[in-house]
Design an enzyme around this catalytic site. Sequence first.
Site, PDB file in Angstrom:
ATOM      1  N   LYS A 172      20.776  79.080  65.884  1.00  0.00           N
ATOM      2  CA  LYS A 172      20.857  80.059  66.967  1.00  0.00           C
ATOM      3  C   LYS A 172      19.452  80.495  67.380  1.00  0.00           C
ATOM      4  O   LYS A 172      18.747  81.138  66.614  1.00  0.00           O
ATOM      5  CB  LYS A 172      21.638  81.306  66.542  1.00  0.00           C
ATOM      6  CG  LYS A 172      21.935  82.180  67.765  1.00  0.00           C
ATOM      7  CD  LYS A 172      22.254  83.617  67.443  1.00  0.00           C
ATOM      8  CE  LYS A 172      21.077  84.520  67.422  1.00  0.00           C
ATOM      9  NZ  LYS A 172      20.424  84.752  68.734  1.00  0.00           N
ATOM     10  N   GLU A 226      12.363  84.901  56.224  1.00  0.00           N
ATOM     11  CA  GLU A 226      10.952  85.016  56.590  1.00  0.00           C
ATOM     12  C   GLU A 226      10.857  86.199  57.548  1.00  0.00           C
ATOM     13  O   GLU A 226      11.301  86.111  58.694  1.00  0.00           O
ATOM     14  CB  GLU A 226      10.490  83.705  57.239  1.00  0.00           C
ATOM     15  CG  GLU A 226       8.998  83.497  57.113  1.00  0.00           C
ATOM     16  CD  GLU A 226       8.258  84.136  58.270  1.00  0.00           C
ATOM     17  OE1 GLU A 226       7.890  85.322  58.112  1.00  0.00           O
ATOM     18  OE2 GLU A 226       8.073  83.495  59.290  1.00  0.00           O
ATOM     19  N   CYS A 228       4.249  87.088  62.951  1.00  0.00           N
ATOM     20  CA  CYS A 228       4.587  87.842  61.736  1.00  0.00           C
ATOM     21  C   CYS A 228       3.400  87.922  60.778  1.00  0.00           C
ATOM     22  O   CYS A 228       3.229  88.909  60.081  1.00  0.00           O
ATOM     23  CB  CYS A 228       5.785  87.214  61.044  1.00  0.00           C
ATOM     24  SG  CYS A 228       5.634  85.434  60.903  1.00  0.00           S
ATOM     25  N   GLU A 284       4.832  97.318  61.581  1.00  0.00           N
ATOM     26  CA  GLU A 284       4.525  96.102  62.336  1.00  0.00           C
ATOM     27  C   GLU A 284       4.651  96.406  63.829  1.00  0.00           C
ATOM     28  O   GLU A 284       5.722  96.794  64.291  1.00  0.00           O
ATOM     29  CB  GLU A 284       5.518  95.014  61.928  1.00  0.00           C
ATOM     30  CG  GLU A 284       5.160  93.663  62.467  1.00  0.00           C
ATOM     31  CD  GLU A 284       6.155  92.578  62.035  1.00  0.00           C
ATOM     32  OE1 GLU A 284       7.362  92.874  61.976  1.00  0.00           O
ATOM     33  OE2 GLU A 284       5.713  91.455  61.770  1.00  0.00           O
TER      34      GLU A 284
END
Length: 479
Positions: A182, A256, A290, A387
């Site tokens: 997906k 992850e 990331c 983040e």
Amino acid sequence: MPFDYAPAPESRSIVDIKSSYGLFIGGEFVDGSGSAFKSISPASEEVLAEIAEATADDVDRAVRAARQAHTRVWSKLPGSERAKYLYRIARIMAERSREFAVLESLDNGKPIRESRDVDLPLVSQWFFYYAGWADKLSYAGLGPDPRALGVAGQIIPWNFPIMMLAWKIAPALAAGNTVVLKPAETTPLTALLFAEVCQQADLPPGVVNIVTGAGSTGQALVDHADVDKIAFTGSTAVGKAIARSIAGTDKVATLELGGKAANIVFDDAPLDQAIEGIVRGIFFNQGHVCCAGSRLLVQENVYDEVLERLKRRMSTLRLGDPLDKNTDIGAINSAEQLARITALSDAGDAEGAERWSVPCDLPDNGFWFAPTIFTGVTQAHRIAREEIFGPVLSVLTFRTPSEAIEKANNTPYGLSAGVWTDKGSRILAMADRLRAGVVWANTFNQFDPASPFGGYKESGYGREGGKPGLAAYLEGSPA
Ligand code: TAP
């Protein structure tokens, strides 16, 4: 002052975008049962195509197609035959890389310089690399008779759409699994073009299935009883939700997730290279990375010099049309992501950090954020802890290596870190003490299919890339 460049737009005529796309199940494009949604160009807000939404029933169809392909075809092929398909896909991806790069820049907003020179070369490298493993599983220290897990459900984010697809599909297929993937809701187009590549490569129907949709489509894949493994890249919040959903089932997972990497510059660092590394660390892909070096730790005695040079270098960054070959900074991927970046940057102001942004004109349409640094940041600030996933750098200082380590490790994440110094012994000592899955020395954001990638703590678990990335798709693996 930046030079004036004439526009150098890459032509989009190489890409044939259809007005609407279905789901790719069992080797064919089929209708979805949900409500179709639009994929837009974040640089202009132009509607690119209408995309089918996969419901739980559609996901079930895709998983059944993947199971059948696994049982009847893929699990019966020797590794050398699977390798032929992977080599074929690798070659087609290299041949069609310009087409994919243009489509990726249109759908994601990233500069063509990056999609053309980084993402697409890595995609074919990933397929070539794992093609080479497919017939060597029995000789690789992975047990005497390594067996595939079966059907892998793979969920990927919007920041590196086709690259994340390659990171997921290449090792899964090499190890003998079939997949249902997906893509993210905002960036489905290159995954759908990849479906055409699967047809072009004559990949047996059902080995790769692509289901488009939003979070609920991903959730249906996670919840499906006949999926053996979930491979997820995305936010820590969704990663935790997935871990909760599959707890107590037989499914295995690799997660992850996010990061808040420290990029540490010592006073003996080669400063010209370090400045390039800082820029690459946080402004590559608009900071939608990331493992971005989003916390700069500078040794105090070179702070003024680093800051001055960094601002001078940042002033030469060119923001604008992602398809222009001179562009360094493209569009933010979505209005939602722009709102997140804006809110966290505003929190930086409110908490007393000092903002400096590159003076530049932002285009009227689309989603844009000027490259920004915050100084006077302390470890308590939200912009030092959370983040941001955008072109925003928080700058902190340190005096001793121990203080640098303490600050670098003072984060719930542990995905990556960078060290800039002239001394090899210091690099090794720092790498030993940094709690990060990847530590770059005198470079940043370098990727190689042979090099495992993954995190500690809230950055997730499991590794992608290299032999560990293969083991993650075999029975008995720890991931
Ligand atoms: P997520 O919401 O985590 O999205 C990642 C993928 O998971 C997308 O395909 C998403 O679908 C899907 N998804 C969403 N909810 C799900 C659920 N409940 N079950 C299964 N799949 C689900 O990330 P995002 O919204 O794109 O970004 C949010 C934040 O995540 C960013 O600000 C950034 O901090 C972080 N992020 C991290 C990474 C990496 S590489 N670590 C990548 C992207 C984002 P839809 O996109 O269709 O909703």
